[in-house]
Design a protein around this motif. Sequence first.
Motif, PDB file in Angstrom:
ATOM      1  N   GLY A 144     -16.131   8.245  -8.565  1.00 51.33           N
ATOM      2  CA  GLY A 144     -15.127   8.981  -9.568  1.00 51.33           C
ATOM      3  C   GLY A 144     -14.032   9.353  -9.167  1.00 51.33           C
ATOM      4  N   ARG A 145     -13.447   9.173  -7.849  1.00 46.85           N
ATOM      5  CA  ARG A 145     -12.175   9.495  -7.316  1.00 46.85           C
ATOM      6  C   ARG A 145     -11.312   8.160  -7.316  1.00 46.85           C
ATOM      7  N   GLU A 146     -10.090   8.246  -7.813  1.00 47.48           N
ATOM      8  CA  GLU A 146      -9.244   7.175  -7.783  1.00 47.48           C
ATOM      9  C   GLU A 146      -8.370   7.473  -6.218  1.00 47.48           C
ATOM     10  N   TYR A 147      -8.337   6.158  -5.625  1.00 49.54           N
ATOM     11  CA  TYR A 147      -7.555   5.980  -4.252  1.00 49.54           C
ATOM     12  C   TYR A 147      -6.568   4.909  -4.473  1.00 49.54           C
ATOM     13  N   SER A 148      -5.496   5.302  -3.913  1.00 51.04           N
ATOM     14  CA  SER A 148      -4.125   4.124  -3.831  1.00 51.04           C
ATOM     15  C   SER A 148      -4.639   3.319  -2.419  1.00 51.04           C
ATOM     16  N   ILE A 149      -4.688   2.004  -2.622  1.00 52.74           N
ATOM     17  CA  ILE A 149      -4.874   1.027  -1.860  1.00 52.74           C
ATOM     18  C   ILE A 149      -3.604   0.275  -1.420  1.00 52.74           C
ATOM     19  N   ASN A 150      -2.865   0.630  -0.269  1.00 50.23           N
ATOM     20  CA  ASN A 150      -1.449   0.289  -0.441  1.00 50.23           C
ATOM     21  C   ASN A 150      -1.434  -0.967   0.619  1.00 50.23           C
ATOM     22  N   LEU A 151      -2.413  -1.144   1.393  1.00 49.09           N
ATOM     23  CA  LEU A 151      -2.404  -2.379   2.045  1.00 49.09           C
ATOM     24  C   LEU A 151      -3.162  -3.240   1.667  1.00 49.09           C
ATOM     25  N   VAL A 152      -2.858  -4.493   1.184  1.00 50.49           N
ATOM     26  CA  VAL A 152      -3.645  -5.468   0.825  1.00 50.49           C
ATOM     27  C   VAL A 152      -4.150  -6.590   1.815  1.00 50.49           C
ATOM     28  N   PRO A 153      -5.225  -7.282   1.744  1.00 45.46           N
ATOM     29  CA  PRO A 153      -5.558  -8.215   2.910  1.00 45.46           C
ATOM     30  C   PRO A 153      -4.820  -9.341   2.551  1.00 45.46           C
ATOM     31  N   LYS A 154      -4.353 -10.038   3.622  1.00 48.57           N
ATOM     32  CA  LYS A 154      -3.814 -11.292   3.873  1.00 48.57           C
ATOM     33  C   LYS A 154      -4.106 -12.206   5.046  1.00 48.57           C
ATOM     34  N   VAL A 155      -3.700 -13.258   5.121  1.00 46.12           N
ATOM     35  CA  VAL A 155      -3.812 -14.019   6.441  1.00 46.12           C
ATOM     36  C   VAL A 155      -2.643 -14.586   6.865  1.00 46.12           C
ATOM     37  N   LYS A 156      -2.562 -14.621   8.335  1.00 48.16           N
ATOM     38  CA  LYS A 156      -1.197 -15.084   8.762  1.00 48.16           C
ATOM     39  C   LYS A 156      -1.567 -16.268   9.717  1.00 48.16           C
TER      40      LYS A 156
END
Length: 119
Positions: A51-63
């Motif tokens: 029920g709570r909104e969260y900002s996900i600033n870091l996105v999963p990637k591969v290097k």
Amino acid sequence: MRKLTKIDIVTRPNKLEELKEALNEIGVQGMTVSQVYGCGLQKGHKEVYRGREYSINLVPKVKIETVICEVPVKDVLEAAQRVLKTGEPGDGKIFIYDVENAVRIRTGEEGDKAIMDEK
């Protein structure tokens, strides 16, 4: 000694297998793959949890990191862009560096001999 070039590719995790195949086809012999998190133009996204909104600033990637000396840099760039480009934000980035030297720990070989396939 031939010039050594390091190429770092940061991209979407679901493109990893296709990218590995494309790089192997053009003769890239070795690579290191890491799971990373980052943000760029995407700026992350919002999710709702309990029920709570969260900002996900870091996105999963591969290097994907590789050092080349025989395969032309241009070929690596073309192969990576062909596989990774969707036209949407989040396709990733490619970074290119000159490498001063490389040393194979086991044998002490340096330069291009350190990254070449042993025969």
